[in-house]
Design a protein around this motif. Structure first.
Motif, PDB file in Angstrom:
ATOM      1  N   ILE A 204       0.846  -1.193   0.000  1.00 51.39           N
ATOM      2  CA  ILE A 204       0.000   0.000   0.000  1.00 51.39           C
ATOM      3  C   ILE A 204       0.880   1.241   0.000  1.00 51.39           C
ATOM      4  O   ILE A 204       1.636   1.487   0.948  1.00 51.39           O
ATOM      5  CB  ILE A 204      -0.948   0.013   1.214  1.00 51.39           C
ATOM      6  CG1 ILE A 204      -1.737  -1.297   1.279  1.00 51.39           C
ATOM      7  CG2 ILE A 204      -1.900   1.205   1.139  1.00 51.39           C
ATOM      8  CD1 ILE A 204      -2.605  -1.423   2.512  1.00 51.39           C
ATOM      9  N   VAL A 221      -3.639   5.474   3.384  1.00 54.90           N
ATOM     10  CA  VAL A 221      -2.883   4.228   3.514  1.00 54.90           C
ATOM     11  C   VAL A 221      -3.363   3.455   4.736  1.00 54.90           C
ATOM     12  O   VAL A 221      -3.549   2.231   4.694  1.00 54.90           O
ATOM     13  CB  VAL A 221      -1.371   4.528   3.631  1.00 54.90           C
ATOM     14  CG1 VAL A 221      -0.591   3.254   3.941  1.00 54.90           C
ATOM     15  CG2 VAL A 221      -0.852   5.164   2.346  1.00 54.90           C
ATOM     16  N   ALA A 225      -5.058  -0.251   4.736  1.00 49.37           N
ATOM     17  CA  ALA A 225      -4.427  -1.356   5.463  1.00 49.37           C
ATOM     18  C   ALA A 225      -5.412  -2.045   6.387  1.00 49.37           C
ATOM     19  O   ALA A 225      -5.451  -3.286   6.476  1.00 49.37           O
ATOM     20  CB  ALA A 225      -3.222  -0.839   6.258  1.00 49.37           C
ATOM     21  N   SER A 239       3.018  -1.444   4.223  1.00 44.31           N
ATOM     22  CA  SER A 239       2.509  -0.084   4.029  1.00 44.31           C
ATOM     23  C   SER A 239       3.650   0.921   4.098  1.00 44.31           C
ATOM     24  O   SER A 239       4.524   0.820   4.965  1.00 44.31           O
ATOM     25  CB  SER A 239       1.472   0.263   5.106  1.00 44.31           C
ATOM     26  OG  SER A 239       0.461  -0.715   5.178  1.00 44.31           O
ATOM     27  N   LEU A 250      -0.312   2.384  12.511  1.00 45.43           N
ATOM     28  CA  LEU A 250      -0.291   1.101  11.803  1.00 45.43           C
ATOM     29  C   LEU A 250       0.359   0.007  12.646  1.00 45.43           C
ATOM     30  O   LEU A 250      -0.109  -1.138  12.670  1.00 45.43           O
ATOM     31  CB  LEU A 250       0.450   1.254  10.473  1.00 45.43           C
ATOM     32  CG  LEU A 250      -0.325   1.993   9.371  1.00 45.43           C
ATOM     33  CD1 LEU A 250       0.621   2.427   8.257  1.00 45.43           C
ATOM     34  CD2 LEU A 250      -1.427   1.117   8.806  1.00 45.43           C
TER      35      LEU A 250
END
Length: 392
Positions: A204, A221, A225, A239, A250
């Motif tokens: 990504i 992003v 994800a 990512s 993340l």
């Protein structure tokens, strides 16, 4: 023979389906107007005075429309000359309009996001790349160079960038066979069109075609994800983000690999300032094009219970590669936890089961241990970190 007939039917079916999509009424109207002008010219100029047929008048004017000389058949009457002028104007605007309609229909047909969806739905264990970078072509070729089990037909691009830019990429002979889905990769339907549920890997990247701030790019992003993780928990997600905040978000959501480019750049700059030649060393470790790079290989069952020192000596002696360390808890989080819990349930001791449950809760995925102690014991769900020649 039957297969050839079937293919021909498929080609004709696709052709007629395509014809329905062009601006039929506009083209038909221009053609009818053209024939009407030819008929009036034939009626006024040739019908009563000569035996020239209407078909010949259409032929002469068609030749004239495409720029050929018809002075031997130039009309004498005022009406005929006016109609010739009309037809010349038609050649300037009408033909251009028809070819424009057809060209735009071809481009639309080729760039239609639904065009390749059916083929993509048949893929399994493919790689989905969401977003785009300036060097996307080189990135794709590098992915394939390092992954011998996949080909261009196993890669699906999903983005919503300029059509001209994407068409130039798709027409590149080196990328022939790659799949493309046009759409917003933060939307569930777009990811479904890319068959994300059957993908083995998802990369990504941010799209900054509209000049968005870095945090807005990273937020897209982040959303993508989470959606990929929800739709396909076994998918390995990588990512790329531009801000520390979304890197932390993340990582908190355990979304696989998180690449924070600024962190790597800062490290390389600082070490290169203090050590001469460090930038070239880092380049060689990652991949400087000579085929030698850092790689990760799963620890096979034959190594379970053996020490790191035994493996290090074996690799150096037999493969000529350097064992740098071990990656613990390697793999997709959900599958790894299920595997550990399944093993725990086999234990007859309640205390061991409770211990495994606590361990799963505190599990850190893909934990690197560089240069561990010689007596470090190898086990399940580990990977060897090696520096060596890539497989050809």
């Amino acid at each position: 023979m039957k297969k050839n007939k079937k293919n021909k039917r498929h080609i004709f079916k696709g052709f007629f389906s395509f014809l329905k999509r062009i601006h039929f009424f506009a083209v038909a109207g221009i053609v009818i107007l053209y024939l009407l002008c030819c008929y009036v010219m034939w009626f006024a100029e040739y019908c009563r005075t000569t035996d020239t047929s209407f078909a010949r008048v259409v032929l002469w004017n068609t030749i004239a429309v495409f720029g050929q000389d018809i002075q031997d058949h130039f009309p004498d009457t005022t009406v005929g000359q006016i109609l010739v002028l009309v037809l010349m104007l038609f050649s300037m605007f009408g033909i251009s309009a028809i070819t424009g309609y057809i060209s735009s229909a071809f481009v639309e047909h080729k760039m239609n996001p639904k065009r390749g969806i059916k083929k993509v739905q048949d893929l399994k264990n493919h790689i989905v790349i969401c977003g785009i970078k300036d060097n996307i072509k080189q990135l794709i070729l590098d992915i394939l160079r390092k992954n011998k089990t996949h080909s261009l037909s196993d890669i699906v691009l999903i983005n919503n960038v300029d059509e001209v830019r994407m068409q130039s990429l798709l027409d590149d002979p080196e990328l022939k066979g790659i799949h493309y889905i046009r759409g917003d990769f933060t939307e569930e339907q777009t990811l479904h069109n890319g068959n994300i549920r059957q993908a083995s890997r998802a990369l990504i990247l941010g799209e900054n075609e509209e000049g968005l701030e870095n945090e807005l790019v990273d937020s897209r992003v982040f959303v993508a994800a989470l959606m990929v993780k929800e739709q396909n928990p076994r998918c390995h997600i990588c990512s790329e983000v531009r801000t520390r905040r979304y890197r932390n978000y993340l990582e908190a959501q355990r979304c696989g690999e998180v690449i924070y480019a600024e962190e790597f750049a800062s490290y390389i700059l600082s070490t290169s300032t203090n050590y001469t030649g460090m930038s070239k060393v880092m380049s060689a470790l990652i991949d400087n094009g000579d085929g030698v790079s850092i790689q990760i290989e799963p620890v096979q069952e034959k190594w379970f219970g053996k020490t790191f020192e035994e493996a290090r000596v074996y690799f150096k002696t037999n493969d000529g590669t350097m064992l740098l360390g071990v990656l613990e808890n390697m793999g997709a989080e959900k599958e790894l936890k299920h595997s550990i819990l399944a093993d725990a349930q086999k234990s007859a001791s309640y205390g061991e089961i409770v211990s495994h449950l606590k361990g799963v809760k505190e599990l850190e995925m893909n934990l690197p241990r560089l240069n561990p102690a010689d007596d470090f014991v190898l086990g399940k769900n580990m990977g060897f970190i090696v520096l060596g020649q890539e497989e050809q």
